[in-house]
Design an enzyme around this catalytic site. Structure first.
Site, mmCIF file in Angstrom:
data_model
loop_
_atom_site.group_PDB
_atom_site.id
_atom_site.type_symbol
_atom_site.label_atom_id
_atom_site.label_comp_id
_atom_site.label_asym_id
_atom_site.label_seq_id
_atom_site.Cartn_x
_atom_site.Cartn_y
_atom_site.Cartn_z
ATOM 1 N N ARG A 183 0.826 -1.228 0.000
ATOM 2 C CA ARG A 183 0.000 0.000 0.000
ATOM 3 C C ARG A 183 0.851 1.266 0.000
ATOM 4 O O ARG A 183 0.499 2.274 0.619
ATOM 5 C CB ARG A 183 -0.955 0.041 1.211
ATOM 6 C CG ARG A 183 -1.965 -1.054 1.245
ATOM 7 C CD ARG A 183 -2.954 -1.019 0.075
ATOM 8 N NE ARG A 183 -3.753 -2.223 0.095
ATOM 9 C CZ ARG A 183 -3.452 -3.329 -0.593
ATOM 10 N NH1 ARG A 183 -2.400 -3.370 -1.386
ATOM 11 N NH2 ARG A 183 -4.217 -4.393 -0.515
ATOM 12 N N SER A 185 -10.462 0.049 4.106
ATOM 13 C CA SER A 185 -9.773 -0.392 5.328
ATOM 14 C C SER A 185 -9.061 0.794 5.945
ATOM 15 O O SER A 185 -8.301 1.488 5.263
ATOM 16 C CB SER A 185 -8.739 -1.461 5.000
ATOM 17 O OG SER A 185 -9.396 -2.602 4.530
ATOM 18 N N GLU A 187 -3.991 3.217 6.913
ATOM 19 C CA GLU A 187 -3.901 3.051 5.458
ATOM 20 C C GLU A 187 -4.515 4.292 4.796
ATOM 21 O O GLU A 187 -4.062 4.732 3.748
ATOM 22 C CB GLU A 187 -4.655 1.784 5.028
ATOM 23 C CG GLU A 187 -4.597 1.533 3.536
ATOM 24 C CD GLU A 187 -5.141 0.171 3.123
ATOM 25 O OE1 GLU A 187 -4.996 -0.816 3.873
ATOM 26 O OE2 GLU A 187 -5.732 0.109 2.035
HETATM 27 C C1 LIG Z 1 -15.388 0.794 -0.023
HETATM 28 C C2 LIG Z 1 -13.909 0.903 -0.268
HETATM 29 C C3 LIG Z 1 -13.170 -0.250 -0.511
HETATM 30 C C4 LIG Z 1 -11.793 -0.173 -0.746
HETATM 31 N N1 LIG Z 1 -11.097 -1.325 -0.998
HETATM 32 C C5 LIG Z 1 -9.773 -1.246 -1.265
HETATM 33 C C6 LIG Z 1 -9.024 -2.439 -1.575
HETATM 34 O O1 LIG Z 1 -9.544 -3.542 -1.615
HETATM 35 N N2 LIG Z 1 -7.706 -2.301 -1.821
HETATM 36 C C7 LIG Z 1 -7.069 -1.085 -1.808
HETATM 37 O O2 LIG Z 1 -5.865 -1.032 -2.075
HETATM 38 N N3 LIG Z 1 -7.748 0.046 -1.523
HETATM 39 C C8 LIG Z 1 -9.072 -0.006 -1.251
HETATM 40 N N4 LIG Z 1 -9.763 1.139 -0.951
HETATM 41 C C9 LIG Z 1 -9.038 2.416 -0.853
HETATM 42 C C10 LIG Z 1 -9.001 3.230 -2.170
HETATM 43 O O3 LIG Z 1 -10.015 2.805 -3.039
HETATM 44 C C11 LIG Z 1 -7.658 3.093 -2.856
HETATM 45 O O4 LIG Z 1 -6.634 3.530 -2.013
HETATM 46 C C12 LIG Z 1 -7.620 3.890 -4.188
HETATM 47 O O5 LIG Z 1 -6.588 3.377 -4.978
HETATM 48 C C13 LIG Z 1 -7.449 5.391 -4.004
HETATM 49 O O6 LIG Z 1 -7.555 6.017 -5.279
HETATM 50 P P1 LIG Z 1 -8.213 7.458 -5.424
HETATM 51 O O7 LIG Z 1 -8.147 7.839 -6.865
HETATM 52 O O8 LIG Z 1 -9.538 7.497 -4.795
HETATM 53 O O9 LIG Z 1 -7.167 8.338 -4.616
HETATM 54 P P2 LIG Z 1 -7.484 9.594 -3.686
HETATM 55 O O10 LIG Z 1 -8.148 9.110 -2.441
HETATM 56 O O11 LIG Z 1 -8.144 10.657 -4.464
HETATM 57 O O12 LIG Z 1 -5.998 10.059 -3.342
HETATM 58 C C14 LIG Z 1 -5.139 9.194 -2.606
HETATM 59 C C15 LIG Z 1 -3.701 9.712 -2.783
HETATM 60 O O13 LIG Z 1 -3.303 9.499 -4.135
HETATM 61 C C16 LIG Z 1 -2.795 10.709 -4.677
HETATM 62 N N5 LIG Z 1 -3.094 10.724 -6.109
HETATM 63 C C17 LIG Z 1 -4.311 10.535 -6.690
HETATM 64 N N6 LIG Z 1 -4.188 10.620 -8.029
HETATM 65 C C18 LIG Z 1 -2.888 10.874 -8.289
HETATM 66 C C19 LIG Z 1 -2.152 11.065 -9.487
HETATM 67 N N7 LIG Z 1 -2.709 11.048 -10.696
HETATM 68 N N8 LIG Z 1 -0.814 11.294 -9.382
HETATM 69 C C20 LIG Z 1 -0.210 11.340 -8.166
HETATM 70 N N9 LIG Z 1 -0.856 11.169 -7.002
HETATM 71 C C21 LIG Z 1 -2.186 10.931 -7.065
HETATM 72 C C22 LIG Z 1 -3.538 11.797 -3.929
HETATM 73 O O14 LIG Z 1 -2.861 13.048 -4.016
HETATM 74 C C23 LIG Z 1 -3.566 11.211 -2.527
HETATM 75 O O15 LIG Z 1 -2.357 11.485 -1.864
HETATM 76 C C24 LIG Z 1 -11.142 1.091 -0.732
HETATM 77 C C25 LIG Z 1 -11.894 2.257 -0.496
HETATM 78 C C26 LIG Z 1 -13.266 2.166 -0.279
HETATM 79 C C27 LIG Z 1 -14.047 3.430 -0.052
#
Ligand SMILES: Cc1cc2nc3c(=O)[nH]c(=O)nc-3n(C[C@H](O)[C@H](O)[C@H](O)COP(=O)(O)OP(=O)(O)OC[C@H]3O[C@@H](n4cnc5c(N)ncnc54)[C@H](O)[C@@H]3O)c2cc1C
Length: 301
Positions: A167, A218, A295
């Site tokens: 992660r 999580s 996380e």
């Molecule tokens: C119901 C639920 C279930 C989930 N299950 C999982 C799972 O099974 N496994 C898992 O790993 N995660 C899980 N997650 C967490 C989440 O979905 C992941 O961490 C996801 O990859 C975050 O992506 P995001 O685009 O929403 O990032 P954001 O939340 O928008 O941002 C997270 C970070 O990434 C950075 N970021 C975003 N885009 C870029 C970019 N283009 N370039 C550089 N930095 C960037 C942001 O600045 C920030 O620091 C879950 C979340 C929820 C709500």
């Protein structure tokens, strides 16, 4: 529409753009629909000496109640999405949903990302945090990515650049912006891939909150494996034994079906969530001598 500083909005609520459905506003806000505009907005923020935050799907964040200082750049870049049937590779812009990659791969009979079915967020966010599930993570399939470096240069870097870990990636300490990425998949059977996706999504539905309930997945990282074992130890199991499922603070509560999920029961503030998280950490430390680490990411002032 081409980037113009006049298109930057002020004091924009972020609550509706993050899955936790809480937190304060962005001081400045801009949605980029292509890489050119994204790069121009980044240059604008740098010229103004403003802090910059890239918002993807907002699914891994606790945005503070006071909101975010500087420019929040909402990444909706979706210029490229191509499948190379010969090499089994998919090239995709970072603003696409992670789920779009999973769906596209299935439609083309390409295996390798079906374990990610149901993970919310964008491609960029998934790379940033090395998202994964069911024993697979982004690091297993990423070939290379196009990034915007802090000096304004756009270049392509390969998988090793990211120093992926559980992660985590290099981007957590050395910020670069992901514009697009190329993934290596392998030929598979469409029906089998779909069946696996359905199975995973069903499992998720049975133990995760529904999408209408605010949460960020999580909350704490799983713990490193014990010596001689391979699997990480589930933080949820320690939390459950520590009685987490009965704990809440303000509008934040531990989800009844999964002790590692903090949910927004409706009116939670970021401060409620942080307070509850601190209570949970304290209890697990007391009961097991184990230090949990988040996380989810706390962002904002
Ligand atoms: C119901 C639920 C279930 C989930 N299950 C999982 C799972 O099974 N496994 C898992 O790993 N995660 C899980 N997650 C967490 C989440 O979905 C992941 O961490 C996801 O990859 C975050 O992506 P995001 O685009 O929403 O990032 P954001 O939340 O928008 O941002 C997270 C970070 O990434 C950075 N970021 C975003 N885009 C870029 C970019 N283009 N370039 C550089 N930095 C960037 C942001 O600045 C920030 O620091 C879950 C979340 C929820 C709500």
């Amino acid at each position: 529409m081409q980037f113009l500083p006049e298109l930057i909005q002020k004091n924009v609520p972020l609550k509706h753009l993050v899955t936790f459905k809480l937190g304060g506003p962005a001081e400045f806000f801009y949605t980029a629909e292509n890489s050119e505009n994204l790069c121009a907005a980044v240059a604008w923020a740098r010229n103004q000496h403003l802090p910059l935050f890239i918002l993807g799907g907002g699914s891994n964040l606790v945005v503070s109640d006071a909101g975010l200082e500087g420019l929040v750049l909402h990444n909706k870049c979706m210029e490229t999405c191509t499948v190379d049937e010969n090499s089994h590779q998919i090239t995709i812009s970072s603003g696409y949903d992670f789920e779009d990659l999973v769906e596209l791969a299935q439609k083309h009979g390409l295996a390798g990302v079906e374990s990610f079915a149901g993970i919310p967020g964008s491609i960029g966010g998934a790379i940033y945090g090395n998202a994964g599930a069911y024993g697979r993570c982004i690091a297993d399939v990423l070939v290379d990515a196009r990034i915007l470096c802090p000096d304004g240069v756009v270049k392509t870097v390969d998988n090793s650049f990211f120093r992926f870990d559980y992660r985590s990636s290099r981007l957590k300490t050395d910020p670069h912006i992901i514009l697009g990425a190329r993934f290596q998949l392998e030929a598979g059977d469409k029906n089998e891939i779909r069946a696996r996706m359905n199975e995973i999504v069903e499992q998720r539905h049975s133990k995760h909150p529904s999408y209408e309930i605010g949460c960020a997945g999580s909350f704490f990282k799983n713990l490193p494996p014990l010596p001689g074992e391979e699997r990480r130890r589930a933080a949820g199991s320690y939390l459950e034994q520590a009685g987490a499922k009965t704990m809440s603070y303000g509008g934040a509560s531990v989800f009844e079906k999964h002790a590692n999920f903090i949910i927004n029961t409706g009116q939670a503030t970021a401060s409620d969530v942080k307070h509850l998280a601190a209570m949970l950490k304290e209890k697990v430390k007391q009961d097991f001598g184990i230090e949990l680490t988040e996380e989810v990411l706390y962002v904002g002032r």
